[in-house]
Scaffold this active site. Structure first.
Site, PDB file in Angstrom:
ATOM      1  N   SER A 141      10.088  -3.297 -13.684  1.00 19.34           N
ATOM      2  CA  SER A 141       8.674  -3.086 -13.264  1.00 19.34           C
ATOM      3  C   SER A 141       8.399  -3.407 -11.603  1.00 19.34           C
ATOM      4  O   SER A 141       8.914  -4.411 -11.158  1.00 19.34           O
ATOM      5  CB  SER A 141       7.914  -4.186 -13.962  1.00 19.34           C
TER       6      SER A 141
ATOM      7  N   HIS B 157       9.742   0.913 -15.182  1.00 17.42           N
ATOM      8  CA  HIS B 157       8.515   0.621 -15.883  1.00 17.42           C
ATOM      9  C   HIS B 157       7.363   0.591 -14.826  1.00 17.42           C
ATOM     10  O   HIS B 157       7.295  -0.325 -13.946  1.00 17.42           O
ATOM     11  CB  HIS B 157       8.604  -0.832 -16.381  1.00 17.42           C
TER      12      HIS B 157
ATOM     13  N   ASP C 119       3.621   0.196 -13.962  1.00 18.56           N
ATOM     14  CA  ASP C 119       2.192  -0.569 -14.456  1.00 18.56           C
ATOM     15  C   ASP C 119       1.039   0.181 -14.174  1.00 18.56           C
ATOM     16  O   ASP C 119       0.840  -0.267 -12.662  1.00 18.56           O
ATOM     17  CB  ASP C 119       2.189  -2.001 -14.164  1.00 18.56           C
TER      18      ASP C 119
ATOM     19  N   MET D  23      -2.999   0.000 -13.493  1.00 27.79           N
ATOM     20  CA  MET D  23      -3.769  -0.743 -13.782  1.00 27.79           C
ATOM     21  C   MET D  23      -5.004  -0.137 -12.960  1.00 27.79           C
ATOM     22  O   MET D  23      -4.984   0.017 -11.836  1.00 27.79           O
ATOM     23  CB  MET D  23      -3.732  -2.182 -13.104  1.00 27.79           C
TER      24      MET D  23
ATOM     25  N   HIS E 102       3.064   2.395 -18.307  1.00 28.07           N
ATOM     26  CA  HIS E 102       2.208   1.331 -19.049  1.00 28.07           C
ATOM     27  C   HIS E 102       0.793   1.360 -18.471  1.00 28.07           C
ATOM     28  O   HIS E 102       0.459   0.900 -17.176  1.00 28.07           O
ATOM     29  CB  HIS E 102       3.035   0.140 -18.854  1.00 28.07           C
TER      30      HIS E 102
ATOM     31  N   MET F  98      -2.744   0.454 -18.354  1.00 21.70           N
ATOM     32  CA  MET F  98      -3.345  -0.517 -18.253  1.00 21.70           C
ATOM     33  C   MET F  98      -4.866  -0.257 -17.910  1.00 21.70           C
ATOM     34  O   MET F  98      -5.348  -0.675 -17.148  1.00 21.70           O
ATOM     35  CB  MET F  98      -3.070  -1.903 -17.876  1.00 21.70           C
TER      36      MET F  98
ATOM     37  N   MET G 208       3.223  -7.734 -25.400  1.00 19.60           N
ATOM     38  CA  MET G 208       2.892  -8.255 -24.095  1.00 19.60           C
ATOM     39  C   MET G 208       3.223  -9.990 -24.097  1.00 19.60           C
ATOM     40  O   MET G 208       2.593 -10.533 -25.268  1.00 19.60           O
ATOM     41  CB  MET G 208       1.484  -8.092 -23.706  1.00 19.60           C
TER      42      MET G 208
ATOM     43  N   ASP H 128       7.267  -7.399 -22.659  1.00 23.98           N
ATOM     44  CA  ASP H 128       6.583  -7.273 -21.074  1.00 23.98           C
ATOM     45  C   ASP H 128       5.844  -8.608 -20.662  1.00 23.98           C
ATOM     46  O   ASP H 128       5.000  -8.919 -21.190  1.00 23.98           O
ATOM     47  CB  ASP H 128       5.631  -6.249 -21.266  1.00 23.98           C
TER      48      ASP H 128
HETATM   49  C1  DX5 Z   1       1.620  -7.435 -16.612  1.00 18.86           C
HETATM   50  C2  DX5 Z   1       2.644  -6.080 -16.365  1.00 18.86           C
HETATM   51  C3  DX5 Z   1       4.174  -6.321 -16.614  1.00 18.86           C
HETATM   52  C4  DX5 Z   1       4.503  -7.321 -15.257  1.00 18.86           C
HETATM   53  C5  DX5 Z   1       6.052  -7.483 -15.372  1.00 18.86           C
HETATM   54  O1  DX5 Z   1       0.473  -6.733 -16.664  1.00 18.86           O
HETATM   55  O2  DX5 Z   1       2.511  -5.164 -17.560  1.00 18.86           O
HETATM   56  O3  DX5 Z   1       4.994  -5.293 -16.725  1.00 18.86           O
HETATM   57  O4  DX5 Z   1       4.290  -7.092 -14.016  1.00 18.86           O
HETATM   58  O5  DX5 Z   1       6.317  -8.213 -14.390  1.00 18.86           O
HETATM   59  P1  DX5 Z   1       6.998  -9.784 -14.453  1.00 18.86           P
HETATM   60  O6  DX5 Z   1       8.368  -9.761 -15.030  1.00 18.86           O
HETATM   61  O7  DX5 Z   1       6.901 -10.300 -13.034  1.00 18.86           O
HETATM   62  O8  DX5 Z   1       6.259 -10.599 -15.542  1.00 18.86           O
HETATM   63 ZN    ZN Z   2       4.049  -3.503 -17.918  1.00 21.97          ZN
END
Ligand code: DX5
Ligand code: ZN
Length: 229
Positions: free
Chosen positions: A10, A35, A37, A39, A68, A70, A142, A179
């Site tokens: 990530s 991965h 993220d 958001m 992913h 969100m 999660m 995750d």
């Molecule tokens: C949280 C994300 C994760 C996160 C992973 O909302 O979906 O993917 O950033 O990073 P670490 O390993 O730092 O928790």
């Molecule tokens: Zn994630």
């Protein structure tokens, strides 16, 4: 029995000013997947990036890309993330869309030849996936509240990995991803529950820590299966 567990990197806490270098470094360190993220500042209280950055990463690597999402309205944006070139597309079961719409989004992802996934936040029971599991190729469990990188691993929700693994049964081409807060010191926990893919973010970007050694340590710890009782 030795299992093989993958690492999906990530980049949420990486240096976005030099994505090229970040991705080369991760590839050299032996990560298996990327991965990403996404958001939207609405489903979660943080904003990262959208489909254009996913497309940029697509141009920089041949590794599989796990998007992913969100975001509050996955149905509205799914086509753009498919076009961006993500290999797997996962949205949250908690979004306020109808069951019908969620099923349609999953079918859209499948229809595009990509792998559909659902993510479950720490409070969500695995039974929320009951009506969907047959159509999914992956589930993200999660182990932090979604929204930010570098949070502390939550051991309680990690136990759901075993439940979801059981729900998939021996169906080939299904993966359970863990995750949030996964690193060398927590990988054995998710490994013990049968995780297939460890998502690792901030642990890969610590100053003074060797990224390749961290990747190896996560894989080694997660692959350790406790003796059957
Ligand atoms: C949280 C994300 C994760 C996160 C992973 O909302 O979906 O993917 O950033 O990073 P670490 O390993 O730092 O928790
Ligand atoms: Zn994630």
């Amino acid at each position: 029995m030795a299992r093989s567990v993958q690492v999906s990197a990530s980049i949420t806490t990486a240096d976005f000013g030099n994505l090229y270098r970040v991705i080369r470094k991760l590839e050299r360190a032996g990560v298996d997947r990327m991965h990403l993220d996404v958001m939207d500042g609405h489903f979660v209280p943080n904003i990262t990036f959208g489909p254009d950055v996913v497309a940029a990463v697509r141009r920089l690597t041949r590794l599989p890309i796990d998007a992913h999402l969100m975001i509050s309205e996955p149905a509205r944006y799914i086509d753009r993330f498919i076009a961006a070139g993500a290999d797997t597309l996962t949205f949250h079961i908690e979004v306020a869309e109808s069951d019908e719409t969620k099923h349609e989004t999953i079918a859209t992802i499948r229809g595009a030849g990509r792998v559909p996934g659902l993510a479950i936040s720490p409070e969500t029971p695995p039974s929320a996936l009951d009506d969907y599991i047959a159509d999914l190729g992956m589930v993200i469990v999660m182990t932090v509240e979604p929204g930010f990188g570098a949070q502390h691993f939550m051991p309680g929700p990690a136990a759901k990995i075993a439940d979801v693994r059981r729900m998939f049964g021996d169906r080939p081409d299904t993966q359970v991803h863990a995750d949030g807060g996964v690193a060398a010191d927590t990988a054995a926990i998710v490994g013990g529950y049968g995780v297939d893919v460890c998502i690792v973010g901030s642990a890969l970007f610590q100053r003074g820590r060797d990224t390749a050694l961290e990747v190896q340590a996560v894989k080694r710890e997660a692959a350790y299966a406790p003796p059957e009782r």
